[in-house]
Design a protein around this motif. Structure first.
Motif, PDB file in Angstrom:
ATOM      1  N   ASP A  78       0.812  -1.222   0.000  1.00 22.59           N
ATOM      2  CA  ASP A  78       0.000   0.000   0.000  1.00 22.59           C
ATOM      3  C   ASP A  78       0.840   1.264   0.000  1.00 22.59           C
ATOM      4  O   ASP A  78       0.381   2.321  -0.435  1.00 22.59           O
ATOM      5  CB  ASP A  78      -0.949  -0.004   1.209  1.00 22.59           C
ATOM      6  CG  ASP A  78      -1.970  -1.124   1.129  1.00 22.59           C
ATOM      7  OD1 ASP A  78      -2.249  -1.593   0.021  1.00 22.59           O
ATOM      8  OD2 ASP A  78      -2.479  -1.546   2.193  1.00 22.59           O
ATOM      9  N   LEU A  79       2.077   1.179   0.506  1.00 19.81           N
ATOM     10  CA  LEU A  79       2.957   2.349   0.533  1.00 19.81           C
ATOM     11  C   LEU A  79       4.048   2.289  -0.527  1.00 19.81           C
ATOM     12  O   LEU A  79       4.900   3.175  -0.600  1.00 19.81           O
ATOM     13  CB  LEU A  79       3.602   2.492   1.916  1.00 19.81           C
ATOM     14  CG  LEU A  79       2.651   2.897   3.049  1.00 19.81           C
ATOM     15  CD1 LEU A  79       3.350   2.768   4.405  1.00 19.81           C
ATOM     16  CD2 LEU A  79       2.150   4.321   2.849  1.00 19.81           C
ATOM     17  N   GLY A  80       4.025   1.230  -1.338  1.00 18.04           N
ATOM     18  CA  GLY A  80       5.009   1.116  -2.408  1.00 18.04           C
ATOM     19  C   GLY A  80       6.411   0.866  -1.909  1.00 18.04           C
ATOM     20  O   GLY A  80       7.383   1.377  -2.479  1.00 18.04           O
ATOM     21  N   LEU A  81       6.546   0.051  -0.848  1.00 18.51           N
ATOM     22  CA  LEU A  81       7.852  -0.232  -0.266  1.00 18.51           C
ATOM     23  C   LEU A  81       8.349  -1.607  -0.699  1.00 18.51           C
ATOM     24  O   LEU A  81       7.560  -2.498  -1.027  1.00 18.51           O
ATOM     25  CB  LEU A  81       7.776  -0.176   1.263  1.00 18.51           C
ATOM     26  CG  LEU A  81       7.305   1.141   1.887  1.00 18.51           C
ATOM     27  CD1 LEU A  81       7.105   0.962   3.388  1.00 18.51           C
ATOM     28  CD2 LEU A  81       8.300   2.258   1.616  1.00 18.51           C
ATOM     29  N   ASP A  82       9.651  -1.770  -0.674  1.00 18.14           N
ATOM     30  CA  ASP A  82      10.270  -3.052  -0.995  1.00 18.14           C
ATOM     31  C   ASP A  82      10.235  -3.933   0.252  1.00 18.14           C
ATOM     32  O   ASP A  82      10.843  -3.609   1.275  1.00 18.14           O
ATOM     33  CB  ASP A  82      11.720  -2.828  -1.442  1.00 18.14           C
ATOM     34  CG  ASP A  82      12.411  -4.132  -1.815  1.00 18.14           C
ATOM     35  OD1 ASP A  82      11.738  -5.183  -1.866  1.00 18.14           O
ATOM     36  OD2 ASP A  82      13.638  -4.093  -2.040  1.00 18.14           O
ATOM     37  N   VAL A  83       9.527  -5.057   0.174  1.00 12.77           N
ATOM     38  CA  VAL A  83       9.407  -5.951   1.325  1.00 12.77           C
ATOM     39  C   VAL A  83      10.778  -6.421   1.800  1.00 12.77           C
ATOM     40  O   VAL A  83      11.047  -6.507   3.004  1.00 12.77           O
ATOM     41  CB  VAL A  83       8.520  -7.170   0.984  1.00 12.77           C
ATOM     42  CG1 VAL A  83       8.477  -8.154   2.157  1.00 12.77           C
ATOM     43  CG2 VAL A  83       7.116  -6.731   0.630  1.00 12.77           C
ATOM     44  N   LYS A  84      11.663  -6.713   0.862  1.00 10.28           N
ATOM     45  CA  LYS A  84      12.980  -7.217   1.222  1.00 10.28           C
ATOM     46  C   LYS A  84      13.787  -6.204   2.025  1.00 10.28           C
ATOM     47  O   LYS A  84      14.688  -6.567   2.767  1.00 10.28           O
ATOM     48  CB  LYS A  84      13.743  -7.596  -0.042  1.00 10.28           C
ATOM     49  CG  LYS A  84      13.098  -8.736  -0.826  1.00 10.28           C
ATOM     50  CD  LYS A  84      13.891  -9.047  -2.087  1.00 10.28           C
ATOM     51  CE  LYS A  84      13.245 -10.176  -2.886  1.00 10.28           C
ATOM     52  NZ  LYS A  84      13.997 -10.463  -4.141  1.00 10.28           N
ATOM     53  N   GLY A  85      13.445  -4.910   1.879  1.00  8.41           N
ATOM     54  CA  GLY A  85      14.211  -3.884   2.565  1.00  8.41           C
ATOM     55  C   GLY A  85      13.704  -3.548   3.943  1.00  8.41           C
ATOM     56  O   GLY A  85      14.334  -2.750   4.662  1.00  8.41           O
ATOM     57  N   LEU A  86      12.572  -4.125   4.378  1.00 10.82           N
ATOM     58  CA  LEU A  86      12.001  -3.779   5.680  1.00 10.82           C
ATOM     59  C   LEU A  86      12.947  -4.146   6.826  1.00 10.82           C
ATOM     60  O   LEU A  86      13.171  -3.356   7.742  1.00 10.82           O
ATOM     61  CB  LEU A  86      10.644  -4.466   5.863  1.00 10.82           C
ATOM     62  CG  LEU A  86       9.515  -3.998   4.935  1.00 10.82           C
ATOM     63  CD1 LEU A  86       8.244  -4.797   5.225  1.00 10.82           C
ATOM     64  CD2 LEU A  86       9.256  -2.509   5.100  1.00 10.82           C
TER      65      LEU A  86
END
Length: 234
Positions: free
Chosen positions: A50-58
């Motif tokens: 929903d926020l356009g973030l990279d899951v791998k970078g969390l």
């Protein structure tokens, strides 16, 4: 002159550094609407998507939630999937009482570079409370000279829920002396008054027991029984 020039270059450098730091802070905003009392582990939404973030970078960016004013942890992030999940019991009545709107606000904080994303949870009411009367029993002393049409307020039932989940109706057990008049209350529910339909005669009936039921408008509907003792006086 050289000193002044050096000081001016340092001030410009300081401004540039501050600008560079601020420019790394970005803001987003996402809102979810969820029901209260959801089970722990329930998925609210996928904030990475929903926020356009990279899951791998969390995980690499040390993603975490900071609460704003609640003082409790109601939700958490699954860093592997990006899901926002319920982490604790959310009781709308405990948080917001009878307020129409019940938001919980968080900031999602990510590092390297610093990034802040605002997250708002709007907590929706469910019908998880039963109406209650302030007293188990109501006592009324009515003069037998009371005229037909006289009005007598009954104990009001209260329900911590709001809207349709609050008290919506009263039902009076069928009798020959009284009927009910229902009116809206100031907080959105209903209150009732007994209306004298047949004049009382102390010699014929000195005491009268009436049963009053208060019910909310939720699904499933919840109700409570209340007993009114009517005494006839001269």
């Amino acid at each position: 002159m050289e000193y002044k020039g050096y000081r001016g270059r340092m001030q410009a450098l300081r401004v540039s550094v501050i600008f560079l730091v601020i420019s790394q802070i970005t803001y987003g905003d996402v809102s979810y609407s969820i029901q209260e009392e959801m089970k722990r582990g329930s998925v609210i939404g996928n904030i990475a998507k929903d926020l356009g973030l990279d899951v791998k970078g969390l995980s690499a960016r040390n993603a975490r939630l900071d609460s704003e004013g609640t003082g409790r942890e109601f939700c958490d992030i699954n860093l592997k999937t990006g899901d926002l999940i319920v982490a604790g019991r959310i009781d709308r009545e405990e948080l917001c009482g009878e307020k129409a709107s019940c938001p919980i606000k968080y900031e999602l904080v990510l590092e390297n570079p610093l990034e802040l994303q605002r997250i708002t949870l709007q907590i929706q009411d469910i019908n998880d409370n039963t109406p209650v009367f302030s007293k188990d029993q109501m006592m009324l002393e009515i003069l037998e000279s009371a005229n037909k049409g006289s009005r007598f307020p009954v104990n009001e039932a209260h329900d911590p829920d709001i809207g349709e989940n609050a008290v919506q109706s009263y039902t009076l057990q069928k009798n020959e002396y009284f009927y009910l008049d229902i009116s809206p209350s100031t907080y959105g529910g209903k209150y009732a008054e007994l209306i004298l339909e047949k004049e009382l005669d102390r010699e014929q009936k000195e005491e009268l027991t009436l049963l009053l039921t208060a019910a909310d408008g939720g699904t499933p509907q919840r109700s409570v029984l209340h007993q009114a003792e009517i005494g006839t006086d001269v």
